[in-house]
Design an enzyme around this catalytic site. Sequence first.
Site, PDB file in Angstrom:
ATOM      1  N   ASP A 292      -3.850 -58.994-112.362  1.00  0.00           N
ATOM      2  CA  ASP A 292      -5.097 -59.691-112.693  1.00  0.00           C
ATOM      3  C   ASP A 292      -4.979 -60.540-113.954  1.00  0.00           C
ATOM      4  O   ASP A 292      -4.088 -60.336-114.773  1.00  0.00           O
ATOM      5  CB  ASP A 292      -6.224 -58.669-112.931  1.00  0.00           C
ATOM      6  CG  ASP A 292      -6.661 -57.981-111.639  1.00  0.00           C
ATOM      7  OD1 ASP A 292      -5.991 -58.171-110.610  1.00  0.00           O
ATOM      8  OD2 ASP A 292      -7.666 -57.243-111.683  1.00  0.00           O
ATOM      9  N   ASP A 293      -5.936 -61.417-114.092  1.00  0.00           N
ATOM     10  CA  ASP A 293      -6.249 -62.158-115.319  1.00  0.00           C
ATOM     11  C   ASP A 293      -5.330 -63.351-115.612  1.00  0.00           C
ATOM     12  O   ASP A 293      -5.578 -64.091-116.550  1.00  0.00           O
ATOM     13  CB  ASP A 293      -6.292 -61.253-116.576  1.00  0.00           C
ATOM     14  CG  ASP A 293      -7.349 -60.168-116.470  1.00  0.00           C
ATOM     15  OD1 ASP A 293      -8.119 -60.189-115.487  1.00  0.00           O
ATOM     16  OD2 ASP A 293      -7.409 -59.299-117.353  1.00  0.00           O
ATOM     17  N   HIS A 343     -10.450 -63.997-109.244  1.00  0.00           N
ATOM     18  CA  HIS A 343     -10.928 -62.999-110.215  1.00  0.00           C
ATOM     19  C   HIS A 343     -12.053 -63.602-111.067  1.00  0.00           C
ATOM     20  O   HIS A 343     -12.327 -63.121-112.158  1.00  0.00           O
ATOM     21  CB  HIS A 343      -9.745 -62.561-111.094  1.00  0.00           C
ATOM     22  CG  HIS A 343      -9.975 -61.295-111.867  1.00  0.00           C
ATOM     23  ND1 HIS A 343     -10.647 -60.197-111.373  1.00  0.00           N
ATOM     24  CD2 HIS A 343      -9.588 -60.929-113.114  1.00  0.00           C
ATOM     25  CE1 HIS A 343     -10.669 -59.236-112.286  1.00  0.00           C
ATOM     26  NE2 HIS A 343     -10.043 -59.654-113.356  1.00  0.00           N
ATOM     27  N   HIS A 347     -14.461 -64.520-115.852  1.00  0.00           N
ATOM     28  CA  HIS A 347     -14.259 -63.080-116.022  1.00  0.00           C
ATOM     29  C   HIS A 347     -15.522 -62.388-116.539  1.00  0.00           C
ATOM     30  O   HIS A 347     -15.504 -61.591-117.481  1.00  0.00           O
ATOM     31  CB  HIS A 347     -13.066 -62.794-116.958  1.00  0.00           C
ATOM     32  CG  HIS A 347     -12.446 -61.450-116.715  1.00  0.00           C
ATOM     33  ND1 HIS A 347     -12.917 -60.298-117.307  1.00  0.00           N
ATOM     34  CD2 HIS A 347     -11.398 -61.056-115.948  1.00  0.00           C
ATOM     35  CE1 HIS A 347     -12.174 -59.270-116.910  1.00  0.00           C
ATOM     36  NE2 HIS A 347     -11.241 -59.702-116.094  1.00  0.00           N
ATOM     37  N   HIS A 435      -1.910 -56.120-114.887  1.00  0.00           N
ATOM     38  CA  HIS A 435      -2.293 -57.408-115.471  1.00  0.00           C
ATOM     39  C   HIS A 435      -1.034 -58.145-115.900  1.00  0.00           C
ATOM     40  O   HIS A 435      -0.259 -57.598-116.694  1.00  0.00           O
ATOM     41  CB  HIS A 435      -3.227 -57.170-116.676  1.00  0.00           C
ATOM     42  CG  HIS A 435      -4.479 -56.423-116.302  1.00  0.00           C
ATOM     43  ND1 HIS A 435      -4.504 -55.058-116.120  1.00  0.00           N
ATOM     44  CD2 HIS A 435      -5.737 -56.879-116.027  1.00  0.00           C
ATOM     45  CE1 HIS A 435      -5.736 -54.695-115.751  1.00  0.00           C
ATOM     46  NE2 HIS A 435      -6.496 -55.777-115.683  1.00  0.00           N
TER      47      HIS A 435
HETATM   48 ZN    ZN Z   1      -9.675 -58.682-115.152  1.00  0.00          ZN
END
Ligand code: ZN
Length: 482
Positions: A292-293, A343, A347, A435
């Site tokens: 993620d991210d 995502h 955020h 991540h």
């Molecule tokens: Zn995240």
Amino acid sequence: MFRINKRNFIVFICLLISFLLLVTACRQNPKEEEEQKPTQPTTAAETQPTQPTQVVQTLTPKNLTHASDMDNGYMTRSKKGDTYAVFYPQTNNKKIDQRINKDVLYFENLCKETSSDFMGVDYIATVSGENMLSLVYTITGYKTGGDTDTKDIFTRVFRLNTGKELMADKVFKPDFYSFVSEKTREHFKKLQLKKGFSTEDKSFLTATNPEPMHYDRFSFDRTGCVVHFDSKTLFKKPGEVFTLPLDFNQIQDYLLIDKDGFTRPLPGAMPLDVKDDGSIDRSKPMIALTFDDGPSASYTEKILDLLQKHNAKATFFVCGNNSRANPDLLKKQVQAGCQIGNHTMYHEQLTKQSPEKMKRDIEDLNDIIEKATGKRPNLIRPPYGDINSKVRSVLDDYAFIMWSMDTMDWDSLDAEKVAKEILGNISDGEIVLMHDIHGSTAAAMDKVIPKLIKMGYQLVTVDELFYYKGESKMGGTAYDSL
Ligand code: ZN
């Protein structure tokens, strides 16, 4: 099926005779028996209750590839509980074997509590298609002399690749029950059973109502599905069991699974982004690593190179700013056969937003991803895992991909800890949360990716996990593992 039961019956009778001879012998020589006791303490079967004998037959999917390769066994125990033998299958699949072992305990208790003079449990195991194992147990109570007292049927159907049990609600559509009710009545009427088995009786009609509970004993073979009944419920007469064979062609429209035991795409299922080139073996374990991210200018490329080096795939749930800054990395992810999910743009918690803002956040980021890669994601990972029914209904064109394993990599920032967490706890079908914006996570992958492959796991994208596990991906639905 009948032939095999007959064979077992003969074995049972032989055992019965030996048992009776044994009892007679003991009664005739009580003195001799007592005298032997001190000299043969370890083998004094005649003087002490015989220890239960357990014989395990190993059924592997390999030796049961064809429906004709059936294996069977039986167990028997006398009412007094002083001698019994247990035969049961094992499959080399831990989940299936655990279930079987629990069933064996259940049968043992049935045998102990029976009001029959003897009780025996037969089973027939059948592998059908690529991925289904059916077990049909016949539990028979006998009177002294061998007459049948009671007979009952017990079934289980498993998916061989996951060991998951296929319960009726995962196999039959709701409208199956009206169909099978009608077929059952038709079938037994045609059979013209002997006197006393009337298909006009109220009890028969009640027992063949279109309700799931009447048809929950089923198995599969090469030709289709078999529904099992005991006469106790159909005709209020113990001692006979009945089957209703249903051909695949006949029931196709009522099944949620295909002939191989995989779930058929549900109506309205979302398209899966999968190129099946035969490199993934759906009968072997697989997991989806997710990051993620990102994409991160510092670490994503390293992870991608590692994945490519090991012929592995992963899924990246990217955010707005990082995607805008690194469109070349998005492109590289897709070129590497990896999948991209959304995502959100900023955020932020989806549950705290208006429907309009929610949609805009997803669509704006999808525009960026599509511009860079030519592909528009239909997966969402909600920031912080924060989701509710409102989010699901507003964004019902998307599947929500949660996770079954949280590595807490953002918290520990410790490659060793991340590796230990994954390698120590992973199991088939899991979705792992990480991540790719942390150097420690990228470092952990050095060890984790080759080790997982060595452990036998295939590293696939989220859509591949759905595809190879035979599950449908539905819009507005959240998934944490498969
Ligand atoms: Zn995240």
